[in-house]
Design a protein around this motif. Structure first.
Motif, PDB file in Angstrom:
ATOM      1  N   ARG A 182       2.088  23.736 -14.153  1.00 48.94           N
ATOM      2  CA  ARG A 182       1.620  24.898 -12.684  1.00 48.94           C
ATOM      3  C   ARG A 182       1.980  26.666 -13.581  1.00 48.94           C
ATOM      4  N   ALA A 183       3.004  26.143 -14.488  1.00 50.43           N
ATOM      5  CA  ALA A 183       3.625  27.605 -14.429  1.00 50.43           C
ATOM      6  C   ALA A 183       2.693  27.631 -16.162  1.00 50.43           C
ATOM      7  N   LYS A 184       2.204  26.609 -16.593  1.00 51.22           N
ATOM      8  CA  LYS A 184       1.376  27.183 -17.832  1.00 51.22           C
ATOM      9  C   LYS A 184      -0.275  27.840 -17.799  1.00 51.22           C
ATOM     10  N   ALA A 185      -0.928  29.227 -18.118  1.00 53.37           N
ATOM     11  CA  ALA A 185      -1.443  29.203 -17.713  1.00 53.37           C
ATOM     12  C   ALA A 185      -2.574  28.656 -17.945  1.00 53.37           C
ATOM     13  N   SER A 186      -3.036  27.546 -18.961  1.00 50.41           N
ATOM     14  CA  SER A 186      -3.990  26.628 -19.292  1.00 50.41           C
ATOM     15  C   SER A 186      -4.996  25.444 -18.598  1.00 50.41           C
ATOM     16  N   LYS A 187      -3.071  25.613 -17.951  1.00 48.93           N
ATOM     17  CA  LYS A 187      -3.179  24.355 -16.687  1.00 48.93           C
ATOM     18  C   LYS A 187      -3.070  24.231 -15.255  1.00 48.93           C
ATOM     19  N   ALA A 188      -2.810  25.824 -15.009  1.00 49.56           N
ATOM     20  CA  ALA A 188      -2.309  25.784 -13.450  1.00 49.56           C
ATOM     21  C   ALA A 188      -3.251  25.670 -13.039  1.00 49.56           C
ATOM     22  N   SER A 189      -4.699  25.727 -12.816  1.00 51.61           N
ATOM     23  CA  SER A 189      -5.681  24.613 -12.101  1.00 51.61           C
ATOM     24  C   SER A 189      -5.381  23.974 -11.643  1.00 51.61           C
ATOM     25  N   GLN A 190      -5.591  22.407 -12.819  1.00 50.42           N
ATOM     26  CA  GLN A 190      -5.070  21.144 -12.657  1.00 50.42           C
ATOM     27  C   GLN A 190      -4.217  21.544 -12.151  1.00 50.42           C
ATOM     28  N   ALA A 191      -3.075  21.583 -12.298  1.00 49.52           N
ATOM     29  CA  ALA A 191      -1.334  21.978 -11.711  1.00 49.52           C
ATOM     30  C   ALA A 191      -2.114  21.303  -9.894  1.00 49.52           C
ATOM     31  N   GLN A 192      -2.760  23.267  -9.915  1.00 57.67           N
ATOM     32  CA  GLN A 192      -3.068  23.296  -8.393  1.00 57.67           C
ATOM     33  C   GLN A 192      -3.817  22.493  -7.620  1.00 57.67           C
ATOM     34  N   SER A 193      -4.745  21.639  -8.111  1.00 61.19           N
ATOM     35  CA  SER A 193      -5.596  20.397  -8.071  1.00 61.19           C
ATOM     36  C   SER A 193      -4.775  19.331  -7.889  1.00 61.19           C
ATOM     37  N   LYS A 194      -3.983  19.047  -8.809  1.00 60.69           N
ATOM     38  CA  LYS A 194      -3.089  17.915  -8.562  1.00 60.69           C
ATOM     39  C   LYS A 194      -2.749  17.915  -6.491  1.00 60.69           C
ATOM     40  N   LEU A 195      -2.079  18.913  -6.600  1.00 67.92           N
ATOM     41  CA  LEU A 195      -1.102  19.504  -5.679  1.00 67.92           C
ATOM     42  C   LEU A 195      -2.654  19.568  -4.028  1.00 67.92           C
ATOM     43  N   LYS A 196      -3.280  19.856  -4.730  1.00 71.15           N
ATOM     44  CA  LYS A 196      -4.375  19.489  -3.000  1.00 71.15           C
ATOM     45  C   LYS A 196      -4.588  17.622  -2.858  1.00 71.15           C
ATOM     46  N   GLN A 197      -4.572  17.089  -4.235  1.00 75.60           N
ATOM     47  CA  GLN A 197      -4.963  16.134  -3.358  1.00 75.60           C
ATOM     48  C   GLN A 197      -4.313  15.477  -3.109  1.00 75.60           C
ATOM     49  N   ALA A 216       1.023  -1.567   0.102  1.00 76.04           N
ATOM     50  CA  ALA A 216       0.029  -0.042  -0.498  1.00 76.04           C
ATOM     51  C   ALA A 216       0.291   1.299   0.027  1.00 76.04           C
ATOM     52  N   TYR A 217       1.808   0.768   0.871  1.00 77.10           N
ATOM     53  CA  TYR A 217       3.048   2.774   0.643  1.00 77.10           C
ATOM     54  C   TYR A 217       3.908   3.075  -0.862  1.00 77.10           C
ATOM     55  N   LYS A 218       4.462   1.568  -0.959  1.00 75.92           N
ATOM     56  CA  LYS A 218       4.530   1.650  -2.388  1.00 75.92           C
ATOM     57  C   LYS A 218       3.854   2.211  -3.509  1.00 75.92           C
ATOM     58  N   ASN A 219       2.275   1.888  -3.425  1.00 75.00           N
ATOM     59  CA  ASN A 219       1.846   2.610  -4.321  1.00 75.00           C
ATOM     60  C   ASN A 219       1.318   3.300  -3.888  1.00 75.00           C
ATOM     61  N   GLN A 220       1.080   4.245  -3.045  1.00 75.73           N
ATOM     62  CA  GLN A 220       0.322   5.292  -2.772  1.00 75.73           C
ATOM     63  C   GLN A 220       1.902   6.136  -2.664  1.00 75.73           C
ATOM     64  N   GLN A 221       2.831   6.197  -2.815  1.00 79.50           N
ATOM     65  CA  GLN A 221       3.731   6.577  -3.048  1.00 79.50           C
ATOM     66  C   GLN A 221       4.325   7.078  -4.488  1.00 79.50           C
ATOM     67  N   LYS A 222       4.045   5.943  -5.781  1.00 77.83           N
ATOM     68  CA  LYS A 222       3.708   6.086  -7.363  1.00 77.83           C
ATOM     69  C   LYS A 222       3.029   7.386  -7.709  1.00 77.83           C
ATOM     70  N   GLU A 223       1.570   6.784  -6.748  1.00 78.24           N
ATOM     71  CA  GLU A 223       0.273   8.272  -7.513  1.00 78.24           C
ATOM     72  C   GLU A 223       1.142   9.868  -6.329  1.00 78.24           C
ATOM     73  N   ILE A 224       1.593  10.144  -5.463  1.00 78.41           N
ATOM     74  CA  ILE A 224       2.084  10.777  -4.946  1.00 78.41           C
ATOM     75  C   ILE A 224       2.799  11.905  -6.097  1.00 78.41           C
ATOM     76  N   ALA A 225       3.683  10.375  -7.033  1.00 79.36           N
ATOM     77  CA  ALA A 225       5.049  11.067  -7.556  1.00 79.36           C
ATOM     78  C   ALA A 225       4.705  11.394  -8.869  1.00 79.36           C
ATOM     79  N   SER A 226       3.010  10.994  -9.321  1.00 74.91           N
ATOM     80  CA  SER A 226       2.764  10.819 -10.551  1.00 74.91           C
ATOM     81  C   SER A 226       1.760  12.568 -10.759  1.00 74.91           C
ATOM     82  N   LEU A 227       1.387  12.676  -9.781  1.00 76.83           N
ATOM     83  CA  LEU A 227       0.876  13.573  -8.622  1.00 76.83           C
ATOM     84  C   LEU A 227       1.484  14.917  -9.440  1.00 76.83           C
ATOM     85  N   GLN A 228       2.601  15.182  -8.388  1.00 75.89           N
ATOM     86  CA  GLN A 228       3.409  15.981  -8.275  1.00 75.89           C
ATOM     87  C   GLN A 228       4.361  16.041  -9.445  1.00 75.89           C
ATOM     88  N   LEU A 229       4.346  15.212 -10.487  1.00 80.63           N
ATOM     89  CA  LEU A 229       4.949  15.830 -11.560  1.00 80.63           C
ATOM     90  C   LEU A 229       4.251  16.269 -12.861  1.00 80.63           C
TER      91      LEU A 229
END
Length: 334
Positions: A244-259, A225-238
């Motif tokens: 996050r610096a791209k205007a058209s996707k900045a809100s999506q990037a912020q949503s991933k960080l909140k997730q 479970a730990y390894k699977n969660q770490q993979k998910e966190i790494a994907s969201l962080q990537l």
């Protein structure tokens, strides 16, 4: 009967328990395990009121009695073995039993623990430490407290006494909480194992063998479970880092960080306790017949230990030397 609630206890800056909890009910058979220094004896001290928790609460059902057998150093005074086993006087009598009922019970238990009838009137001061511990064990079994705390109770028992004691505890009417490193003893007696690990009290249903299997399975599940969660966190962080610096996707990037922030993080499995590794140097190869004793006689004064003893040990043999206390096992090794 006994409730340990959110207990925290530290000694010298080291925290042994942190919000640890345990419930002991009537009839429970619990083995308490953990590496040396984990806090097993400290937990007994807390239950007995000899130490106080820094936080949390330990409560015992009103009128419930506790009996405790320490691992070493039970007192030996002027009383006889039988008087000690009977509790030392009428004020220690078990409720509902008269003194004349206690004495026969004490004699049966003393006999089960390998005391001879000639030992009953001996002063406990004349006994070795191991036999004093047996006499105190007999006292507890006679009194039958509702909760029996045993700290390595098999340390001073020979094989015959151990077998008797094991069978006796199977029918013991009260609850038992015991510290023991004897895996077979735990397998025969307990219905659950409480492990002190990482400052918590973790309970496993079943005996020692069941505990080992459950613990391995739990650790493997936690690791997966730990390894699977770490993979998910790494994907969201990537994703967040890339867009996050791209205007058209900045809100999506912020949503991933909140997730990531909202996730209930799974702790990494803690590495097993450190162990010491050592090797014994191999001695030169011996002859086929390692040792021979022929017609050996030995005595301590008038006490004859051996007469006409014959014994041989050959290279590669594996032997177990058994016999009641005082039979001469240690003397044979000497």
């Amino acid at each position: 009967m006994l409730t340990i609630s959110q207990v925290t206890k530290a000694f010298g800056g080291r925290t042994l328990f942190e919000e640890a909890s345990l419930q002991v009910n009537r009839g429970d058979r619990i083995g308490l395990v953990g590496p040396n220094g984990a806090g097993k004896s400290t937990l007994f001290s807390l239950i007995l009121g000899e130490a106080l928790p820094d936080e949390g609460k330990i409560s015992l059902e009103r009128s419930a009695t506790i009996g405790f057998l320490p691992q070493e150093h039970a007192p030996a005074n002027d009383e006889t073995v039988l008087k000690l086993a009977c509790g030392g006087g009428a004020h220690d009598s078990v409720a509902g039993e008269m003194d004349w009922e206690i004495e026969p019970k004490a004699k049966r238990i003393l006999a089960g623990l390998a005391f001879r009838e000639s030992d009953f009137e001996r002063s406990t001061k004349t006994l070795s430490g191991g036999w004093v511990m047996r006499a105190h064990l007999a006292r507890l079994l006679v009194q039958e407290p509702e909760l029996l705390l045993l700290d390595e109770p098999t340390n001073h028992l020979d094989l015959e006494s151990l077998v008797w004691f094991q069978e006796y505890l199977k029918n013991y009417p009260g609850a038992i909480l015991m510290i023991s490193h004897d895996r077979e003893f735990l397998n025969q007696l307990v219905g659950s194992i409480v492990e002190i690990a990482h400052r918590r009290l973790n309970r496993y249903r079943g005996n020692w063998d069941s505990y080992v299997q459950q613990k391995a399975a739990r650790e493997q599940q936690q690791l997966s479970a730990y390894k699977n969660q770490q993979k998910e966190i790494a994907s969201l962080q990537l994703f967040a880092d890339r867009f996050r610096a791209k205007a058209s996707k900045a809100s999506q990037a912020q949503s991933k960080l909140k997730q990531i922030e909202r996730m209930e993080k799974i702790e990494a499995p803690v590495a097993r306790e450190k162990t010491v590794h050592f090797r014994f140097p191999q001695p030169p190869r011996s002859g086929h017949r390692v040792i021979t004793l022929q017609e050996v006689n030995h005595a301590y004064g008038d006490l004859v230990v051996y007469r006409g003893l014959n014994f041989e040990a050959e290279r590669g043999q594996r032997m177990v030397l058994v016999g009641p206390n005082g039979a001469g096992k240690s003397t044979l090794l000497k």
